[in-house]
Design an enzyme around this catalytic site. Sequence first.
Site, PDB file in Angstrom:
ATOM      1  N   HIS A  32     -82.391 -85.132 -49.097  1.00  0.00           N
ATOM      2  CA  HIS A  32     -81.753 -86.154 -48.280  1.00  0.00           C
ATOM      3  C   HIS A  32     -80.881 -87.027 -49.169  1.00  0.00           C
ATOM      4  O   HIS A  32     -81.321 -87.454 -50.234  1.00  0.00           O
ATOM      5  CB  HIS A  32     -82.856 -87.000 -47.635  1.00  0.00           C
ATOM      6  CG  HIS A  32     -82.360 -88.019 -46.677  1.00  0.00           C
ATOM      7  ND1 HIS A  32     -81.777 -89.185 -47.079  1.00  0.00           N
ATOM      8  CD2 HIS A  32     -82.381 -88.051 -45.326  1.00  0.00           C
ATOM      9  CE1 HIS A  32     -81.445 -89.898 -46.014  1.00  0.00           C
ATOM     10  NE2 HIS A  32     -81.803 -89.230 -44.939  1.00  0.00           N
TER      11      HIS A  32
ATOM     12  N   ILE B  58     -77.457 -85.398 -44.851  1.00  0.00           N
ATOM     13  CA  ILE B  58     -76.646 -86.526 -45.291  1.00  0.00           C
ATOM     14  C   ILE B  58     -76.638 -87.536 -44.147  1.00  0.00           C
ATOM     15  O   ILE B  58     -76.367 -87.175 -43.002  1.00  0.00           O
ATOM     16  CB  ILE B  58     -75.225 -86.092 -45.707  1.00  0.00           C
ATOM     17  CG1 ILE B  58     -74.423 -87.270 -46.230  1.00  0.00           C
ATOM     18  CG2 ILE B  58     -74.509 -85.365 -44.595  1.00  0.00           C
ATOM     19  CD1 ILE B  58     -73.129 -86.863 -46.922  1.00  0.00           C
ATOM     20  N   GLU B  59     -76.981 -88.788 -44.457  1.00  0.00           N
ATOM     21  CA  GLU B  59     -77.174 -89.785 -43.408  1.00  0.00           C
ATOM     22  C   GLU B  59     -76.248 -90.991 -43.558  1.00  0.00           C
ATOM     23  O   GLU B  59     -76.070 -91.515 -44.648  1.00  0.00           O
ATOM     24  CB  GLU B  59     -78.629 -90.272 -43.415  1.00  0.00           C
ATOM     25  CG  GLU B  59     -78.925 -91.246 -42.301  1.00  0.00           C
ATOM     26  CD  GLU B  59     -80.404 -91.536 -42.131  1.00  0.00           C
ATOM     27  OE1 GLU B  59     -80.718 -92.404 -41.296  1.00  0.00           O
ATOM     28  OE2 GLU B  59     -81.238 -90.917 -42.810  1.00  0.00           O
ATOM     29  N   MET B  60     -75.699 -91.381 -42.424  1.00  0.00           N
ATOM     30  CA  MET B  60     -74.906 -92.609 -42.267  1.00  0.00           C
ATOM     31  C   MET B  60     -73.681 -92.675 -43.188  1.00  0.00           C
ATOM     32  O   MET B  60     -73.365 -93.706 -43.754  1.00  0.00           O
ATOM     33  CB  MET B  60     -75.786 -93.855 -42.462  1.00  0.00           C
ATOM     34  CG  MET B  60     -76.796 -94.095 -41.365  1.00  0.00           C
ATOM     35  SD  MET B  60     -76.106 -94.572 -39.775  1.00  0.00           S
ATOM     36  CE  MET B  60     -75.606 -96.259 -40.081  1.00  0.00           C
TER      37      MET B  60
END
Length: 188
Positions: A94, A139-141
């Site tokens: 992540h 992959i976040e935000m």
Amino acid sequence: ERAGVDIIRHPSFGHDTETRMNNMLSMIKQLRAVAPNILLNPFLEPPIVAESDESVIRWSTLAMGAGADIVLALAITPKRVEAMAKQRIPVFCHVGLSPYWYVEWTGGYVRVGKTAEDALKIYQEAHDLQEAGAAMLTIEMTSREVTAEIAKRLRIPVLSIAGGAGADGAELLHADLLGVSPAPIPKH
């Protein structure tokens, strides 16, 4: 599984590591019994991942033996990914915003990678995890442009969570979908 969901990721519950992880193993067995074809992706929390190579390998091996397909290791370093990969444990990593430990000092659920320098740091982290042996990555935000560019440059599958299109797939948490996230509710 019948609704077309491809991956189920689930946390562990309990007050101490041993209880949480044993509950996770029980949950994996139950999920595998009712959803034999779905990708089961339990997540190992940062304290378990940070403890030692031996600890994360032990719990990951037990999870795989219970029926998991790949483990999400939050806050993992490339060195620890490499140790797991050497044991043939598929690791889901992540990058980007990591709500468990970043939201306090970033001001909440906010986009990350807004500057070229920050976007490059996220890419470098993703690349380093891939090179260490990560099998998949979320992959976040990040913006859709950052997400798409990183996904294009990696060889492993990349899922986006609140990062727009351009990845190999999208991730949606049940709490966000149902509107039951802890306040304040993230925009995504």
